[in-house]
Enzyme design. Structure first.
Site, PDB file in Angstrom:
ATOM      1  N   CYS A   2       0.876  -1.310  -0.149  1.00 16.25           N
ATOM      2  CA  CYS A   2      -0.071   0.106   0.047  1.00 16.25           C
ATOM      3  C   CYS A   2       0.669   1.232   0.018  1.00 16.25           C
ATOM      4  O   CYS A   2       0.501   2.411  -0.199  1.00 16.25           O
ATOM      5  CB  CYS A   2      -0.995  -0.099   1.034  1.00 16.25           C
ATOM      6  SG  CYS A   2      -1.959  -1.401   1.262  1.00 16.25           S
TER       7      CYS A   2
ATOM      8  N   HIS B  72      -2.979   6.829   2.670  1.00 12.23           N
ATOM      9  CA  HIS B  72      -3.489   5.475   1.940  1.00 12.23           C
ATOM     10  C   HIS B  72      -4.914   5.312   2.721  1.00 12.23           C
ATOM     11  O   HIS B  72      -5.223   5.552   3.673  1.00 12.23           O
ATOM     12  CB  HIS B  72      -2.379   4.110   2.382  1.00 12.23           C
ATOM     13  CG  HIS B  72      -3.210   2.950   2.183  1.00 12.23           C
ATOM     14  ND1 HIS B  72      -3.807   2.672   0.888  1.00 12.23           N
ATOM     15  CD2 HIS B  72      -3.210   1.770   2.968  1.00 12.23           C
ATOM     16  CE1 HIS B  72      -3.975   1.256   1.146  1.00 12.23           C
ATOM     17  NE2 HIS B  72      -3.754   1.032   2.458  1.00 12.23           N
TER      18      HIS B  72
ATOM     19  N   ASN C  54     -10.314  -0.469   0.019  1.00 15.57           N
ATOM     20  CA  ASN C  54      -8.809  -0.363  -0.100  1.00 15.57           C
ATOM     21  C   ASN C  54      -8.090  -0.966  -1.169  1.00 15.57           C
ATOM     22  O   ASN C  54      -8.438  -2.267  -1.229  1.00 15.57           O
ATOM     23  CB  ASN C  54      -8.539  -1.039   1.360  1.00 15.57           C
ATOM     24  CG  ASN C  54      -6.935  -1.004   1.571  1.00 15.57           C
ATOM     25  OD1 ASN C  54      -6.241  -0.764   0.541  1.00 15.57           O
ATOM     26  ND2 ASN C  54      -6.579  -1.392   2.789  1.00 15.57           N
TER      27      ASN C  54
END
Ligand code: UT7
Length: 320
Positions: free
Chosen positions: A121, A246, A276
């Site tokens: 990520c 993020h 996500n």
């Protein structure tokens, strides 16, 4: 003897961004209807997601290609002028080859340097920093940087710990030379002692995460990373036009934003409708903010990525 080095530009900048999200919307109700042991109230209050996008026929590289085409068009830099392609992904379609060279060929980019980055990520911020460094060193002129993930290939969609969170999409940026610094110094690091906190299970080939471990690490560490990235770029948090962490969990986003304590920054909360998307979450959120006209050209934006590894990276960039 001393070797000759390439001429070096004064700085680098992001020239344009683009993103792609699959059209298939999956709501919390859709997840529950599949029989997953969860509920809408829990997902909204503990993670902040109301819906996410799942790729159907699109592959990770298909999504990367569309996002890249848009970034190239928005940057005004043609495929013929790209000499390096960096693809950040942790959901490669196969172990070998990496995807960057294939992506370049699909886009008609001739013989560029091409490699994949797996910093999960945090991957997009690592890739932007690496692209900027390559241009600053004179080793590349124009770099295509992509974060693309098809997490649904690697997630057990019936696992209440991951199946409700992860999603698919891609975002891309073009990094080029500039007569002033438009990409600040990167603050990057890792905590390999906690590598097992997010891991692909070898047998099932699906992601497993110790949510609480990652949550505690992110909320205790990323505020400092955010402040340090501002300090190194010479930008006060109160000068930021946007903060794009993020998109892992709305509670994490809000806690880091609280530590940043910026009076000016619009906080990206794209997780609410996108889920996500790992390395794609930052460029998707940034590209959408630019499309909506929320950030003026030249305004400072703070990016902070964190995830498997554990890895993190933060950096201030100026809006294209
Ligand atoms: O992108 C890479 C980086 N990743 C992250 O940053 C993720 C960081 N971690 C998180 O975002 C959170 O830890 C999660 C969203 C993954 C999990 O949230 P949590 O608040 O840490 O939940 P938990 O695992 O501690 O579970 C709390 C409770 C438990 O019930 P009891 O024991 O308190 O009765 C779980 O059984 O919530 C329950 N639970 C659920 N309930 C409904 C866990 N998952 C679910 C679910 N639906 N999906």
């Amino acid at each position: 003897m001393a070797l000759t080095i390439a001429p070096r530009p004064a700085g680098t900048r992001i020239a344009g961004l683009g993103h792609y999200q699959p059209p298939t919307i999956v709501t919390n109700s859709d997840i529950i209807a599949r029989g997953v042991d969860t509920n809408d109230e829990w997902i909204r209050s503990r993670v902040g997601i109301t819906e996410r996008r799942f790729a159907m026929d699109e592959t990770m590289l298909d999504m990367a290609e569309v996002a890249s085409s848009k970034a190239l068009a928005n940057s005004g830099i043609g495929a013929a002028d790209i000499d390096l392609v960096i693809l950040a992904t942790c959901t490669g379609q196969q172990q070998v080859p990496g995807g960057a060279a294939t992506l370049a060929a699909r886009l008609g980019i001739q013989t560029p340097g091409a490699y994949d980055v797996n910093a999960a990520c945090a991957g997009f911020v690592y890739a932007v920093a690496s692209a900027s460094n390559a241009v600053l060193a004179g080793d590349a002129h124009n770099v295509l940087v992509v974060g693309s993930e098809k997490l649904t290939d690697y997630v057990d969609l019936f696992d209440r710990g991951t199946g409700i969170i992860f999603a698919d999409g891609a975002g891309a940026a073009v990094v080029t030379a500039s007569d002033k610094a438009g990409i600040g110094p990167v603050v990057w690091g890792s905590d390999g002692d906690n590598a097992a906190a997010i891991i692909t299970d070898r047998e099932s080939n699906t992601l497993r995460q110790e949510g609480q471990t990652v949550y505690r690490w992110a909320t205790s560490t990323m505020g400092g990373v955010a402040l340090e990235a501002c300090k190194r770029a010479g930008v006060s948090p109160d000068e930021l036009a946007a903060f794009i962490p993020h998109q892992a969990n709305l509670r994490i986003i809000d806690l880091i934003a609280k530590k940043l304590d910026s009076a000016s920054a619009v906080i990206a909360r794209d997780i609410v409708t996108s889920g996500n998307t790992s390395s794609a979450s930052i460029p998707i959120a940034l590209s959408k903010m630019l499309e909506r006209g929320e950030i003026a050209s030249g305004a400072p934006i703070l990016l902070v990525g964190f995830g498997a590894g554990l890895t993190y990276a933060g950096q201030v960039v100026l809006a294209p």
